[in-house]
Design an enzyme around this catalytic site. Structure first.
Site, short mmCIF file in Angstrom:
data_model
loop_
_atom_site.label_atom_id
_atom_site.label_comp_id
_atom_site.label_asym_id
_atom_site.label_seq_id
_atom_site.Cartn_x
_atom_site.Cartn_y
_atom_site.Cartn_z
N LYS A 264 0.73 -1.31 0.20
CA LYS A 264 0.10 0.01 -0.01
C LYS A 264 0.89 1.51 -0.11
O LYS A 264 1.57 1.31 0.96
CB LYS A 264 -0.74 -0.13 1.36
N ASP A 269 -2.61 10.43 3.98
CA ASP A 269 -3.91 10.05 4.06
C ASP A 269 -4.77 10.87 4.77
O ASP A 269 -4.66 10.75 6.12
CB ASP A 269 -3.98 8.50 4.57
N LYS A 276 -10.06 12.70 8.30
CA LYS A 276 -9.68 12.17 9.53
C LYS A 276 -9.64 13.40 10.46
O LYS A 276 -9.42 14.45 10.08
CB LYS A 276 -8.39 11.81 9.33
N ASP A 287 1.68 6.09 5.54
CA ASP A 287 0.49 5.15 5.03
C ASP A 287 1.21 4.50 3.54
O ASP A 287 0.41 3.64 3.00
CB ASP A 287 -0.50 6.07 4.56
N ASP A 346 -12.20 7.33 3.58
CA ASP A 346 -10.98 7.04 4.27
C ASP A 346 -10.65 5.46 4.54
O ASP A 346 -9.56 4.87 4.91
CB ASP A 346 -11.26 7.36 5.87
N GLU A 348 -9.47 3.79 1.99
CA GLU A 348 -8.93 4.01 0.66
C GLU A 348 -7.95 2.93 0.28
O GLU A 348 -7.74 2.58 -0.90
CB GLU A 348 -8.17 5.38 0.52
N ARG A 350 -7.76 -0.26 0.51
CA ARG A 350 -8.31 -1.76 0.02
C ARG A 350 -8.47 -1.47 -1.53
O ARG A 350 -8.53 -2.18 -2.38
CB ARG A 350 -9.49 -2.01 0.88
N1 BES Z 1 -4.11 4.71 6.58
C1 BES Z 1 -5.23 4.18 7.81
C2 BES Z 1 -4.98 3.33 8.51
C3 BES Z 1 -4.17 3.68 9.62
C4 BES Z 1 -4.39 3.92 11.10
C5 BES Z 1 -2.81 3.29 9.54
C6 BES Z 1 -3.51 4.18 12.10
C7 BES Z 1 -1.92 3.86 10.55
C8 BES Z 1 -2.27 4.00 11.80
C9 BES Z 1 -6.46 3.65 6.81
O1 BES Z 1 -6.51 4.21 5.65
C10 BES Z 1 -7.87 3.92 7.32
O2 BES Z 1 -8.12 5.29 7.48
N2 BES Z 1 -8.37 3.02 7.81
C11 BES Z 1 -9.61 3.15 8.58
C12 BES Z 1 -10.66 2.13 8.09
C13 BES Z 1 -12.15 2.32 8.34
C14 BES Z 1 -12.48 3.69 7.67
C15 BES Z 1 -12.78 1.25 7.75
C16 BES Z 1 -9.68 3.30 10.07
O3 BES Z 1 -8.61 2.74 10.49
O4 BES Z 1 -10.32 3.84 10.51
ZN ZN Z 2 -4.76 4.79 4.54
MN MN Z 3 -7.80 5.94 5.38
#
Ligand code: BES
Ligand code: ZN
Ligand code: MN
Length: 498
Positions: A264, A269, A276, A287, A346, A348, A350
């Site tokens: 990834k 992000d 966020k 990320d 968010d 993204e 996947r």
């Molecule tokens: N890049 C984030 C995940 C992340 C969180 C990486 C903390 C490093 C530290 C990812 O893109 C994300 O935002 N995931 C969401 C998923 C949700 C919307 C299903 C999350 O973790 O809330």
């Molecule tokens: Zn992310």
């Molecule tokens: Mn995200």
């Protein structure tokens, strides 16, 4: 730059500016560890009272410096705690602590437990990585790294020990550059800049006679549109910096196994329109840690000359907010034709991974591994030092075994059957990207990715926790990017062709 040499010299007689030994937290008090025997002999009966006076316990992370006043060949003795159990993990961490404890010595002798190839590897990797610094953006970047590090080992002439020592430096270099890439500020590592960085690094690595051969292809936004990579384009659409897909191929003659890697590469992000909260955005330059890890693992595998074919796919995009950003409610068509209804911009990762996974399956690899900072859910479940591993049970087992030899903490997580229903709940598209049910979000993501693996043996590594260290250094893990997964991927490839 520091040079590392392997020698069987006596740690008591060796003339360095500092010599490092391990201390074990024994049942009857602190004891010098393996590798330090003749340092113990040089002190003789004075050793116990000396350790007592200094308050040495041998606890993990402890360092005590002792001027040797002629007792040893080196003027400074550094005692580092190994804790209660002396294994490769304890040694790797102690070597990392040692690297930060002697900041100004021109030469350092490491007399930590190193009686096997595995331990020599741990000492070497631990020291290189524990001393890692990122000074690109500092006005003054005075180097505190020693000029020469001598790894002291009685078995220094054994072939497998020498090989472990050389290989450890290759892997540690790859981990260090992974950290560099993660640490670069996101404004300076946009998708085009990241792709250029990988292209330049590939050129550098493959230059000259005897260098490994790695082919690279960079797809820009036009190429992605022609290919129909709707996930990468959708996520990247909100950014002024267009997305990229980088493909690497290492194909040594005679290779019988074929591993595909996907990482990834979200260079920043923000969350997109599903933005966020400020506190969660601060570290989102990390990320792209999965992307950096798969590229550097590919380089390390090629540099080691492992007889395995590796095809590596790195989707790169910046998830931003703008008039051209994707919206909740949009439907994207992934590479290969599967449609996905967006619920949360968010989630993204996947979407870019799905395009790349399908590309990877087209090469018909024996096995497929993706590495991604995918979900906060995995951090909640496993904390910030342990990666979650999901996928085909056999591949997951092998990845966990590789993590064990590489000294990285990983743990298996399930993909419950019920997730299948959830990912298929969209009323208008083939798949639903997200369903606003918090529970098991990391497992939902894995179920979603599985849809794009073409039924191949596959493992998904969610490294959201351990990819970035927001706190202070511990063991061989410094602050910022950690380079997690590089070591595991290299050991996984090693085991595949062993
Ligand atoms: N890049 C984030 C995940 C992340 C969180 C990486 C903390 C490093 C530290 C990812 O893109 C994300 O935002 N995931 C969401 C998923 C949700 C919307 C299903 C999350 O973790 O809330
Ligand atoms: Zn992310
Ligand atoms: Mn995200």
């Amino acid at each position: 730059m520091t040079t590392y040499t392997l020698r069987s010299a006596s740690p008591a007689k060796t003339r360095c500016e500092a010599v490092v030994v391990g201390v074990v937290q024994g049942a009857k008090g602190p004891e010098l560890a393996d590798g330090a025997t003749d340092v113990g002999k040089a002190y003789g009966r004075k050793l116990r009272p000396l350790l007592a006076t200094l308050g040495v316990t041998g606890k993990t992370g402890e360092t005590v410096k002792v001027p040797t006043a002629g007792t040893l060949g080196s003027p400074l003795l550094v005692l580092v705690g190994l804790g209660k159990v002396v294994d490769a993990t304890a040694v790797r961490r102690a070597a990392g602590v040692a690297a930060r404890s002697v900041g100004n010595a021109a030469s350092v002798g490491l007399a930590l437990p190193a009686g096997s190839a595995e331990l020599v590897r741990a000492v070497t990797e631990g020291h290189v990585l524990g001393g890692y610094t990122f000074t690109t953006y500092k006005k003054e970047s005075k180097s505190t790294a020693p000029g020469e590090v001598v790894v002291l080992c009685e078995a220094a002439r054994r072939k497998e020990v020498v090989a472990a020592f050389e290989e450890a430096q290759v892997v540690a270099r790859a981990v260090a550059v992974t950290r560099d890439w993660v640490n670069v500020p996101p404004g300076d590592l946009t998708p085009p800049a990241f792709a250029d960085t990988v292209a330049a690094a590939t050129r550098e690595l493959t230059r000259g006679r005897g260098a490994p051969k790695i082919a690279i292809k960079v797809h820009d936004e036009q190429a992605l549109a022609e290919m129909g990579c709707g996930g990468i384009l959708g996520v990247g659409g909100g950014s002024a910096a267009p997305p990229r897909l980088v493909e690497l191929s290492y194909s040594p003659r005679g290779a019988e196994r074929h591993l595909a890697l996907v990482g990834k590469g979200i260079t920043f992000d923000s969350g997109g329109l599903t933005i966020k909260p400020a506190q969660s955005m601060g570290e989102m330059k990390s990320d792209m840690a999965g992307a950096a890890a798969v590229v550097q693992a590919t380089y390390a595998i090629a540099t080691l000359g492992l007889p395995i074919k590796v095809s590596t796919f790195v989707p790169m995009a910046e998830n931003m907010v703008s008039g051209s950003a994707m919206r909740p409610g949009d439907v994207l068509t992934q590479y290969g034709g599967t449609t996905v209804e967006i619920q949360n911009t968010d989630a993204e990762g996947r979407l870019i991974l799905a395009d790349a996974l399908v590309r990877a399956t087209e090469r018909r690899p024996d096995v497929l591994i993706d590495v991604a900072t995918l979900t906060g859910h995995m951090v909640v479940a496993l904390g910030d030092r342990v990666a979650g591993v999901m996928g085909s049970p056999d591949v997951v087992d092998d990845v966990l075994a590789a993590a064990g030899t590489a000294g990285e903490e990983m743990w298996p997580m399930p993909i419950p059957e019920a997730m299948d229903e959830r990912i298929h709940s969209s009323k208008i598209a083939d798949l639903s990207q997200h369903d606003w049910i918090r529970w098991g979000g990391g497992l939902y993501a894995a179920a979603f990715l599985r849809e794009f693996t073409g039924g191949l043996p596959w493992a998904h590594l969610d490294i959201a926790g351990p990819s970035f260290n927001s706190g202070g250094p511990w063991g061989h893990v410094t602050s910022g990017g950690t380079g997690v997964a590089v070591g595991t991927l290299v050991d996984y490839a090693r085991a595949l062709v062993a």
